[in-house]
Design a protein around this motif. Structure first.
Motif, mmCIF file in Angstrom:
data_model
loop_
_atom_site.group_PDB
_atom_site.id
_atom_site.type_symbol
_atom_site.label_atom_id
_atom_site.label_comp_id
_atom_site.label_asym_id
_atom_site.label_seq_id
_atom_site.Cartn_x
_atom_site.Cartn_y
_atom_site.Cartn_z
ATOM 1 N N VAL A 43 0.851 -1.189 0.000
ATOM 2 C CA VAL A 43 0.000 0.000 0.000
ATOM 3 C C VAL A 43 0.888 1.240 0.000
ATOM 4 N N PRO A 44 0.379 2.370 -0.465
ATOM 5 C CA PRO A 44 1.200 3.581 -0.570
ATOM 6 C C PRO A 44 1.734 4.064 0.776
ATOM 7 N N ARG A 70 -2.078 3.644 -5.218
ATOM 8 C CA ARG A 70 -3.145 2.709 -4.825
ATOM 9 C C ARG A 70 -2.495 1.385 -4.431
ATOM 10 N N ILE A 201 -1.480 10.467 2.019
ATOM 11 C CA ILE A 201 -0.845 9.161 2.223
ATOM 12 C C ILE A 201 -0.282 9.044 3.635
ATOM 13 N N ASP A 237 -10.569 7.593 1.992
ATOM 14 C CA ASP A 237 -9.112 7.560 1.901
ATOM 15 C C ASP A 237 -8.547 6.189 2.242
ATOM 16 N N ARG A 240 -9.227 3.880 -0.603
ATOM 17 C CA ARG A 240 -8.399 4.197 -1.769
ATOM 18 C C ARG A 240 -6.973 3.694 -1.602
ATOM 19 N N PHE A 241 -6.386 3.936 -0.436
ATOM 20 C CA PHE A 241 -4.994 3.567 -0.227
ATOM 21 C C PHE A 241 -4.808 2.151 0.314
#
Length: 266
Positions: A43-44, A70, A201, A237, A240-241
């Motif tokens: 993951v980021p 992503r 992030i 969020d 998404r991440f």
């Protein structure tokens, strides 16, 4: 910075500390040994990585992985070994001169990349994990001996991480004594994305850390404590991440990400 970045299933991971001179630039060296059917999920976290994959019957090739936007999953159909190191934000640009925004979400083979000629040309025989780490570490020590991040970028990274991602771009630009536009351009070149995205992030990573450290907190509590507008913003969020809602991620075991956390080693 939190480096809750990788979850492994049906694979073993070992860490090897980097030389003291490299610690401002990198995390630990890692060796991932995957069996057939293994899954690697990244993951980021703002970082990049240099790694080598060893698989029977295939020649080894050094790879630069760009920053992620992503989650990325890798499924192993056959056994393999990955040997590499995590580069802190900005270090890939220091080493390569390639603007980071051009390699976001990409894997770049280094065989034909001039700035990595020394690394690629070094003899890996015998091709063991120990030999690969030695070759990579010596390359990094040579290339990073007198290297420094751009002063403005370094100041921005420090401030975003100090505030766990809960920072407004105009305030960050003022802190760095540059315009928001100039800061955005520098961050894209050095880190891969602008300050707002990078802050998102880091806030996501801070949320993962909180979910692991004090399990059982509600999404509303996590949203409030980590600077999200509301629970919906948190869910967007994290999904998404992280690739899953906060509830599903917690149920799956956020602590599993700690298997790849090496910054806490003495």
């Amino acid at each position: 910075m939190s480096i809750s970045s990788t979850l492994v299933d049906r694979a073993q991971i070992q860490f090897h500390e980097a030389a003291d001179a490299l610690r401002p630039f990198v995390g630990c060296f890692w060796v991932i040994t995957a069996e057939p059917g293994a899954t690697l999920r990244v993951v980021p976290d703002g970082s990049t990585a240099i790694f080598l994959e060893l698989r029977e019957g295939l020649p080894p090739e050094w790879i630069l992985r760009g920053p992620l936007v992503r989650p990325h999953e890798r499924h192993f159909t056959c056994a393999g070994t990955l040997i590499g190191i995590r580069l802190r934000p900005g270090v890939a640009f220091l080493l390569s001169g390639i603007p980071a925004h051009t390699i976001v979400g990409r894997r770049v083979g280094l065989s034909d990349t001039a700035s990595f000629h020394e690394l690629v040309a070094d003899d890996l025989a015998p091709c063991t994990a120990e030999r690969c780490i030695d070759v990579l570490q010596r390359f990094l020590l040579r290339r990073l001996e007198h290297a420094i991040l751009h002063r403005t970028v370094a100041a921005a990274l420090h401030e975003v991480e100090r505030q766990h991602g809960s920072v407004r771009v105009p305030d960050l630009a003022a802190h760095c004594r540059v315009s928001s536009r100039h800061l955005h351009r520098l961050m894209r070149i050095w880190i891969g994305y602008g300050p707002k995205y990078y802050a998102s992030i880091i806030r996501f990573q801070a949320t993962l850390h909180d979910m692991e450290g004090t399990p059982g907190r509600t999404a509303a509590e996590l949203a409030t404590e980590n600077g999200f507008f509301d629970q919906a913003h948190l869910t967007v969020d994290v999904s998404r991440f992280g690739g899953a809602t906060p509830g599903r991620l917690a149920a799956a075991g956020v602590a599993d990400f700690s298997k790849t956390r090496c910054d806490d080693l003495p």
